[in-house]
Design an enzyme around this catalytic site. Structure first.
Site, mmCIF file in Angstrom:
data_model
loop_
_atom_site.group_PDB
_atom_site.id
_atom_site.type_symbol
_atom_site.label_atom_id
_atom_site.label_comp_id
_atom_site.label_asym_id
_atom_site.label_seq_id
_atom_site.Cartn_x
_atom_site.Cartn_y
_atom_site.Cartn_z
ATOM 1 N N CYS A 133 4.089 -5.290 1.863
ATOM 2 C CA CYS A 133 3.153 -3.843 0.911
ATOM 3 C C CYS A 133 3.581 -2.659 1.262
ATOM 4 C CB CYS A 133 1.693 -3.732 1.344
ATOM 5 S SG CYS A 133 0.937 -2.511 0.901
ATOM 6 N N CYS B 154 2.291 -8.939 -2.930
ATOM 7 C CA CYS B 154 2.698 -8.855 -1.441
ATOM 8 C C CYS B 154 2.860 -10.520 -1.204
ATOM 9 C CB CYS B 154 2.099 -8.919 -0.413
ATOM 10 S SG CYS B 154 0.143 -8.522 -0.987
ATOM 11 N N CYS C 187 -3.228 -6.251 -8.002
ATOM 12 C CA CYS C 187 -1.874 -6.125 -7.801
ATOM 13 C C CYS C 187 -2.175 -7.510 -6.645
ATOM 14 C CB CYS C 187 -1.601 -4.842 -6.204
ATOM 15 S SG CYS C 187 0.069 -5.384 -5.620
ATOM 16 N N CYS D 298 -6.187 4.269 4.632
ATOM 17 C CA CYS D 298 -7.757 5.308 4.978
ATOM 18 C C CYS D 298 -8.036 5.558 3.613
ATOM 19 C CB CYS D 298 -6.666 7.055 4.283
ATOM 20 S SG CYS D 298 -5.499 7.637 4.921
#
Ligand code: SF4
Length: 515
Positions: free
Chosen positions: A420, A474, A471, A23
């Site tokens: 993810c 993944c 982060c 989003c």
């Protein structure tokens, strides 16, 4: 039920490697009582790349919410319709959202119901929120909300955040305390902007600050805004002030922003993939243009793969996210960047609705290659990432058909080995080519002579962040939030034993750790 070869239609994994983003958020308040609709409109237009399935606007005027939600891209507005839009969305406070679903169903009805901004109300309290991210503890929150709102129907995780804020306020907490509890009890990524029944205008981020959200203001200091990307401030002529800190709540007042750190101790974990793929190159995170990082990714790939560079004739990029790194490869290697791959700008099929056997041909249709420029050449192809491998495979095949002698793929994002759980639609191990194959095997599968991934160290350095501020779950399998870590570990074990995932991991009850 209509099915693709593997997934039911309501579960739409990434079409090839063309990932969809969860989003985009834009919100604004004006302290001279001027309408903010146009700011929100342009803010969303500038970040439609973050979600194109639906869009929505919500403004606040005279104690009421005024809402417009619709499917597809934010529309062009005809001059003759401008007054009608302003009439429909009056008020000096507003929030907006563009969405691609990474939770809930993807049939048309569900998409409409899941369109943001979302609202919740009870006992005279009202709240509206626009959200970017993904909630991991969905089952727990659905149960908790269902106890207070028996008719609660879960359409997307934006509802969970909005209703969680509401039920905390119903416990006689003020909004600030409700947000604090939300930060403490929701596992996942959330960057949120919202408005209450009293016109309280606010924005906050989860304790790890996984998704972007920045604050800015107009040159006359009368309008203040929150945005997922700085490009949306730029299009409004606003100045960027700061990126919200993890666990921070920010309100805007006539005198500027009021910042409150509600939860500390959470380690910052900003999504590294924003730099490689999602964000616009002209957006900035912590004062660095995404474009600058991508160029450096290209230079790193040259430094890390001297033997491949020595044996190549030209560079080709997969447009458009591979373009900036191609420039970096060109600068560091001296090889010619041949602009011989072009995107058909208006071919924008909703590939997620196509059957999977049609996927490859859709990707094929989107990119055109200038055959005579690649015939007989040894080519480095710059790509932002390799997720499923479909897109890259099609490009490699096209180049081979046109007579390319060698094809080396340079991926700026390191090998993606795990899903993810924070808002990017790669939420299973099964859809990731890198979850079960080494680079040599991947090269073999996609028909390339080599696949070279940028190192994690190179990626981190180029972003200007420290590794422990990003982060990289993944890539590394180290998830910043506890439930996501448990789910990922548990499902990885099962996946390696041959278990086939049936949906997004955070929406599978069997993926939850046993109590
Ligand atoms: S897991 Fe990957 S894509 Fe998801 S937030 Fe972390 S770095 Fe970004």
């Amino acid at each position: 039920m209509l099915k693709t070869d593997k997934y039911p239609l309501y579960y739409c994994p990434a079409m090839g490697d063309q990932l969809k983003i969860a989003c985009g958020v834009f919100a604004a308040i004006n302290f001279d009582n001027q309408p903010v609709f146009s700011h929100i409109y342009w803010g969303l237009r500038a970040q439609n790349h973050r979600g194109h399935q639906s869009h929505g606007f919500l403004t606040y005027h005279d104690g009421k919410f005024h809402v417009h939600r619709s499917l597809d891209l934010v529309p062009k507005i005809k001059t003759s319709a401008i007054q009608e839009w302003f009439g429909r969305l009056p008020g000096n406070i507003g929030i907006g959202n563009v969405r691609y679903t990474t939770s809930g169903k993807s049939d048309e009805k569900s998409l409409i119901r899941g369109t943001q901004p979302v609202t919740a109300s009870k006992n005279g309290l009202k709240i509206a929120t626009s959200f970017n991210g993904n909630v991991v503890n969905t089952f727990q929150l659905r149960k908790e909300i269902g106890n207070v709102f028996p008719n609660f129907s879960y359409e997307c995780d934006a509802d969970l955040i909005c209703y969680k804020l509401m039920i905390e306020q119903l416990k006689n907490k003020d909004l600030t305390s409700a947000i604090k509890t939300c930060m403490q009890e929701v596992d996942g990524a959330f960057s949120v902007a919202g408005i209450t029944q009293d016109g309280d205008f606010f924005a906050f981020k989860d304790p790890h600050g996984i998704r972007p959200l920045c604050a800015g203001h107009s040159p006359d200091h009368l309008t203040y805004a929150f945005s997922s990307e700085t490009a949306s401030l730029d299009i409004n002529g606003f100045q960027r002030d700061f990126e919200l800190e993890p666990g921070e709540l920010v309100r805007a007042s006539r005198n500027g922003f009021e910042r409150q750190k509600l939860v500390s101790g959470g380690k910052k974990a900003f999504c590294a993939f924003e730099f490689a793929y999602f964000a616009r190159p002209d957006s900035r995170f912590d004062d660095k243009y995404v474009y600058e990082a991508r160029e450096e990714f290209g230079r790193n790939l040259v430094r890390e793969n001297p033997d491949v560079v020595k044996n190549a004739d030209i560079i080709l990029s997969v447009p458009e996210t591979g373009d900036d790194s191609a420039l970096g490869v060109h600068e560091a290697s001296g090889l010619r960047w041949e602009r011989a791959s072009r995107r058909h700008r208006y071919v924008t099929e909703r590939a997620f609705l196509l059957l999977s056997k049609e996927r490859s041909s859709t990707i094929d249709r989107k990119i055109n290659i200038l055959g005579s420029k690649v015939n007989g050449k040894r080519i480095i192809v710059t790509e932002d990432s390799i997720v499923r491998g479909d897109t890259t495979k099609v490009i490699v095949q096209k180049l081979r058909r046109m007579g390319a002698k060698k094809v080396y793929v340079f991926s700026t994002f390191p090998r993606i080995t795990g899903p993810c759980l924070y808002g990017i639609d790669m939420a299973t191990y099964g859809q990731l080519i890198g979850s079960k194959h080494e680079p040599d095997e991947i090269a073999n599968i996609i028909g390339a002579d080599a696949v070279c991934y940028q190192s994690l160290e190179g990626l981190v350095r180029a972003t200007g962040f420290k590794q422990d501020q990003l982060c990289t779950a993944c890539i590394t399998g180290k998830y910043p939030t506890p439930l996501a870590q448990k789910i990922a570990d548990e499902m990885k074990k099962k996946f390696l034993e041959g278990y086939e995932e049936t949906g997004r991991l955070y929406e599978m009850e069997e993926a939850l750790p046993k109590a």
